[in-house]
Write an enzyme that holds these catalytic residues in place. Structure first.
Site, mmCIF file in Angstrom:
data_model
loop_
_atom_site.group_PDB
_atom_site.id
_atom_site.type_symbol
_atom_site.label_atom_id
_atom_site.label_comp_id
_atom_site.label_asym_id
_atom_site.label_seq_id
_atom_site.Cartn_x
_atom_site.Cartn_y
_atom_site.Cartn_z
ATOM 1 N N ASP A 93 0.835 -1.197 0.000
ATOM 2 C CA ASP A 93 0.000 0.000 0.000
ATOM 3 C C ASP A 93 0.866 1.241 0.000
ATOM 4 O OD1 ASP A 93 -3.002 1.072 0.828
ATOM 5 O OD2 ASP A 93 -1.396 2.292 1.694
ATOM 6 N N HIS A 95 -7.768 9.412 -2.241
ATOM 7 C CA HIS A 95 -7.107 9.558 -0.948
ATOM 8 C C HIS A 95 -7.882 10.424 0.037
ATOM 9 C CE1 HIS A 95 -2.738 9.535 0.822
ATOM 10 N NE2 HIS A 95 -3.649 9.389 1.766
ATOM 11 N N TYR A 124 2.710 10.017 -0.815
ATOM 12 C CA TYR A 124 3.803 9.528 0.030
ATOM 13 C C TYR A 124 5.172 9.812 -0.590
ATOM 14 C CZ TYR A 124 0.095 6.728 2.272
ATOM 15 O OH TYR A 124 -1.070 6.294 2.888
ATOM 16 N N LYS A 137 -2.830 5.636 -4.350
ATOM 17 C CA LYS A 137 -3.952 6.546 -4.082
ATOM 18 C C LYS A 137 -3.837 7.834 -4.888
ATOM 19 C CE LYS A 137 -3.863 4.836 0.656
ATOM 20 N NZ LYS A 137 -2.447 4.385 0.653
#
Length: 283
Positions: free
Chosen positions: A43, A107, A48, A73
């Site tokens: 994930d 997200h 990120y 996401k």
């Protein structure tokens, strides 16, 4: 590995490896070690900043693509949201070095949610995303999305841990065919989770750590969990949670740890909404 079946028939491991807050420079090694430990659900997210590192670890692992379940996401997109959602998806796919995603999540419940979702529905129809879902959607936003669109989200990834258990919301999602997935399963250690007397006592009964008790509690509830670690020994420990079972009594005792509110942030807070909705990614 235990699995869950999503509302479109796709099978998803109930336990995976998350890379939130792992620096890009450490992510490739961490993911490689997680894959070596047996994890097959990975994930990540555009926000990120480590999708490329995840992709390198996947490529170097030699594990057949069909054996992996990869999630990333979509961050909030400027208009036109449909066009920009496809662009963002293609950017993520290229960074990961993949031909398709197993799960693509919206997200945040902000921006032109409908436009973003329509683009995600198209990606799903084309087979580029085997399943689509959302993250951080509270009940009102989730039901609004469901009743006004064609495709019901397969997954909703939300804050879920012993201090914010989301049991009622999980039942509502189950009624609508949405799989609950936890982020922050260890509450980042808040409220002294790792030294909690009850969780420690349960762990001693089974020869397990508090972290293992929490992961077993989540998965036993049918909650998909994605613990993060950069320590290979901890990764292996977190993966070793399917050889014991918590009794109904113990599950009920853990339920008493509920505080009823987030330990991180409230998506109904105007300042939080403004901050998240205005943030844009560089790429």
């Amino acid at each position: 590995m235990e699995t869950v079946t999503l509302n479109n028939g796709v099978t998803m491991p109930i336990l995976g490896f998350g890379v939130f807050q792992i620096p890009a420079g450490d992510t490739e090694r961490a993911v490689s070690e997680a894959l070596a430990a047996g994890y097959r659900l990975l994930d990540t997210a555009a926000a990120y900043g480590n999708e490329e590192a995840v992709g390198r670890a996947i490529k170097s692992s030699g594990i057949p693509r069909a054996e992996l379940f990869v999630t990333t996401k979509l961050w909030v997109q400027d208009g036109p949201a449909e066009d920009n959602t496809r662009r963002a998806f293609e950017t993520s796919l290229n960074k990961l070095g993949l031909d398709y995603l197993d799960l693509y999540l919206m997200h945040q419940p902000f921006g032109d949610v409908y436009g973003q979702w329509r683009a995600m529905e198209a990606l799903s129809r084309e087979g580029l995303a085997k399943a689509i879902g959302v993250a951080n959607f509270y009940p009102d936003r989730l039901i609004d999305l469901i009743v006004n669109n064609e495709v019901v989200p397969a997954v909703n990834q939300i804050e879920t841990h012993p201090f914010f258990q989301r049991a009622d919301y999980q039942e509502l999602m189950r009624e609508h065919g949405v799989q609950i997935q936890s982020w922050g399963g260890f509450a980042e250690g808040k409220n002294d989770l790792f030294t909690n007397p009850l969780l420690g006592e349960i762990g001693k009964e089974h020869g397990k750590s508090v972290a293992q008790v929490v992961l077993r509690w989540l998965t036993q509830r049918g909650v998909v969990a994605i613990p993060k670690s950069v320590n290979p020994e901890r990764m292996a420990e977190n993966f070793d949670v399917f050889d014991f079972e918590l009794t109904d009594e113990r599950m009920a005792q853990i339920a008493t740890l509920e505080t009823g509110s987030s330990l991180f942030f409230d998506h109904h807070d105007p300042e939080i909404v403004a901050g998240l909705a205005k943030r844009r990614l560089d790429a």
